[in-house]
Design an enzyme around this catalytic site. Sequence first.
Site, short mmCIF file in Angstrom:
data_model
loop_
_atom_site.label_atom_id
_atom_site.label_comp_id
_atom_site.label_asym_id
_atom_site.label_seq_id
_atom_site.Cartn_x
_atom_site.Cartn_y
_atom_site.Cartn_z
N GLY A 201 -4.34 25.49 69.87
CA GLY A 201 -5.50 25.32 69.01
C GLY A 201 -5.38 24.08 68.14
O GLY A 201 -4.42 23.32 68.25
N GLY A 203 -5.10 21.88 64.60
CA GLY A 203 -4.32 21.98 63.37
C GLY A 203 -5.08 22.61 62.21
O GLY A 203 -4.62 23.59 61.61
N GLY A 207 -3.61 26.05 63.18
CA GLY A 207 -2.41 25.66 62.43
C GLY A 207 -2.47 26.14 60.99
O GLY A 207 -1.52 26.73 60.47
N GLU A 245 9.92 18.77 58.83
CA GLU A 245 10.46 17.55 59.44
C GLU A 245 9.31 16.56 59.49
O GLU A 245 8.37 16.73 60.26
CB GLU A 245 10.95 17.83 60.88
N CYS A 279 9.96 9.68 65.27
CA CYS A 279 10.02 9.70 63.81
C CYS A 279 11.29 9.04 63.29
O CYS A 279 11.29 8.46 62.22
CB CYS A 279 9.93 11.13 63.31
N GLU A 369 4.86 4.38 57.96
CA GLU A 369 5.23 4.73 59.32
C GLU A 369 4.09 4.34 60.25
O GLU A 369 2.95 4.76 60.06
CB GLU A 369 5.48 6.24 59.40
P1 NAP Z 1 0.29 16.07 62.43
O1 NAP Z 1 -1.12 15.66 62.53
O2 NAP Z 1 0.85 16.39 61.11
O3 NAP Z 1 0.44 17.30 63.42
C1 NAP Z 1 1.59 18.07 63.58
C2 NAP Z 1 1.17 19.50 63.90
O4 NAP Z 1 0.49 20.09 62.79
C3 NAP Z 1 0.18 19.60 65.05
O5 NAP Z 1 0.41 20.79 65.77
C4 NAP Z 1 -1.13 19.64 64.33
O6 NAP Z 1 -2.21 20.15 65.09
C5 NAP Z 1 -0.79 20.52 63.16
N1 NAP Z 1 -1.71 20.41 62.03
C6 NAP Z 1 -2.58 19.40 61.73
N2 NAP Z 1 -3.26 19.69 60.60
C7 NAP Z 1 -2.83 20.89 60.17
C8 NAP Z 1 -3.14 21.72 59.04
N3 NAP Z 1 -4.03 21.37 58.14
N4 NAP Z 1 -2.48 22.90 58.92
C9 NAP Z 1 -1.55 23.27 59.81
N5 NAP Z 1 -1.21 22.54 60.90
C10 NAP Z 1 -1.83 21.36 61.07
O7 NAP Z 1 1.27 15.01 63.03
P2 NAP Z 1 0.99 14.08 64.26
O8 NAP Z 1 0.32 12.86 63.76
O9 NAP Z 1 0.35 14.81 65.34
O10 NAP Z 1 2.51 13.78 64.67
C11 NAP Z 1 3.20 12.62 64.31
C12 NAP Z 1 3.96 12.79 62.99
O11 NAP Z 1 5.05 13.70 63.15
C13 NAP Z 1 4.59 11.51 62.53
O12 NAP Z 1 4.32 11.30 61.17
C14 NAP Z 1 6.08 11.72 62.74
O13 NAP Z 1 6.93 11.01 61.92
C15 NAP Z 1 6.21 13.17 62.54
N6 NAP Z 1 7.42 13.67 63.21
C16 NAP Z 1 8.50 14.01 62.45
C17 NAP Z 1 9.64 14.45 63.05
C18 NAP Z 1 10.86 14.83 62.27
O14 NAP Z 1 11.70 15.52 62.82
N7 NAP Z 1 11.00 14.46 61.02
C19 NAP Z 1 9.69 14.57 64.43
C20 NAP Z 1 8.59 14.19 65.16
C21 NAP Z 1 7.45 13.75 64.53
P3 NAP Z 1 -3.11 19.09 65.93
O15 NAP Z 1 -2.28 18.68 67.07
O16 NAP Z 1 -4.32 19.86 66.32
O17 NAP Z 1 -3.43 17.95 65.01
#
Ligand code: NAP
Length: 462
Positions: A201, A203, A207, A245, A279, A369
């Site tokens: 689904g 986020g 989420g 993370e 990341c 980033e």
């Molecule tokens: P994101 O938008 O934050 O999404 C991550 C997950 O959270 C997805 O499953 C997303 O669903 C969900 N999500 C989005 N909005 C939400 C909300 N309001 N409530 C609950 N869940 C929600 O991140 P992204 O842009 O897809 O991924 C890239 C980011 O991940 C980068 O900033 C990267 O640095 C970080 N990252 C960090 C690590 C670490 O270990 N520190 C590792 C990998 C990546 P959707 O897919 O539907 O948006």
Amino acid sequence: MKAHDGMYIDGGWRPATGPDVIEVVNPADEQVIGRVPAGTAEDVDIAVRAARAALPAWAATAPADRAARLTALRDVLVTRAEEVAETVTAELGSPLKFSQNVHAAVPVAVAGSYAELAATYAFEEKAGNSTVYHEPIGVVAAITPWNYPLHQIVAKVAPALAAGCTVVLKPAEDTPLVAQLFAEAVHEAGVPAGVFNLVTGLGPVAGQALAGHPDVDLVSFTGSTAVGRQIGATAGAAVKKVALELGGKSANVILPSADLAKAVNVGVANVMSNSGQTCSAWTRMLVHREQYDEAVELAATAAAKYGDRIGPVVNAKQQARVRSYIEKGVAEGARLVAGGPESPCEQGYFVSPTVFADVTPDMTIAQEEIFGPVLSILRYEDEEDALRIANGTVYGLAGAVWAGDEAEAVAFARRLETGQVDINGGRFNPLAPFGGYKQSGVGRELGSHGLAEYLQTKSLQF
Ligand code: NAP
Ligand code: MG
């Protein structure tokens, strides 16, 4: 690509409560390759109830039994490695070789490490006149991103299962197919019904419902700092444990005594792999002023060799975002020495491997980033200057230090405000704790530290 039109809940594939679907797109050719249900708060609630119902029996299993299920899961991931690699290549766009060597192989290593840890971890210890039990924290909400889609799932689910927790997973909307494949693998491994549940689904819908569900005991999130901050606030208000993370902007510090060519070439490869969507990537290269011009030339040459072989970025929005960062770098006065904002291919969400020289620490591309194949090279005067620049961001996830002498590199690494540092090109270790200082996150994944995140202690005094 094979796609289930249901959710894996309570040991079987059941239809979603709503009609909405997510179209999965191959970023290399922009074609729709599958459709999965877009879960609602109601689906999340059903999944959490299944996880809650399964908790007492799973928490009470002997660690050796959980280890056996994790060994079986590891074995299924080995058997289905080719399918995993093809699925990740189709929905994420990474080159097949990289999908085989990293996206399919690392989860096998991590699942295997938790099979072993489940069998050997001290879930019970003595402290003076007390016996301390390390008990499962309960129902875990796992929310994962798309960049290492199976690794990030396994890095949460494997330790949670090893600890005796039950799980509801909400994977990224861009990469739900490998999550479905993982659910099949869990099923094949004989994990009891309800112990692992999958809700695909969006986020802000599924989420958010999962992160805020009152019957979840721990939220483990990997993703952007913006969403992580929101999830941390929600969990804090509910007095719920949270693991985050988040983003990174890691420094690759090349000290004057280092093998410059090796440090630069490994550094460029590190940033370009997975199209820069890592990341922990070392997106800032720090070079002493006397070696600066030579390093820039080496980096530009190394980056130019990649062409479109790095694969596209995950979607059109990410492509636009990365390109706008490149434009910003130019506008703020950095010098483009490889790549640029133009897409190297007509079709697909490609970004040219890009290198900027003359980047100063205050520039946007040195602070934020980018999450694309973009490297910034910064100049430092002396070691203290290098340290200030390296530590001068809100992030602290990873980094690298290169020096002629290992002890010199270690001494510098000890002063970095970051959770992981590779010394002279040190290799990835699935047992080493992974996680961030500062705004890169809260908590650690992998190895025994990753397992401890899913445990809480109970002390009995005698
Ligand atoms: P994101 O938008 O934050 O999404 C991550 C997950 O959270 C997805 O499953 C997303 O669903 C969900 N999500 C989005 N909005 C939400 C909300 N309001 N409530 C609950 N869940 C929600 O991140 P992204 O842009 O897809 O991924 C890239 C980011 O991940 C980068 O900033 C990267 O640095 C970080 N990252 C960090 C690590 C670490 O270990 N520190 C590792 C990998 C990546 P959707 O897919 O539907 O948006
Ligand atoms: Mg997103």
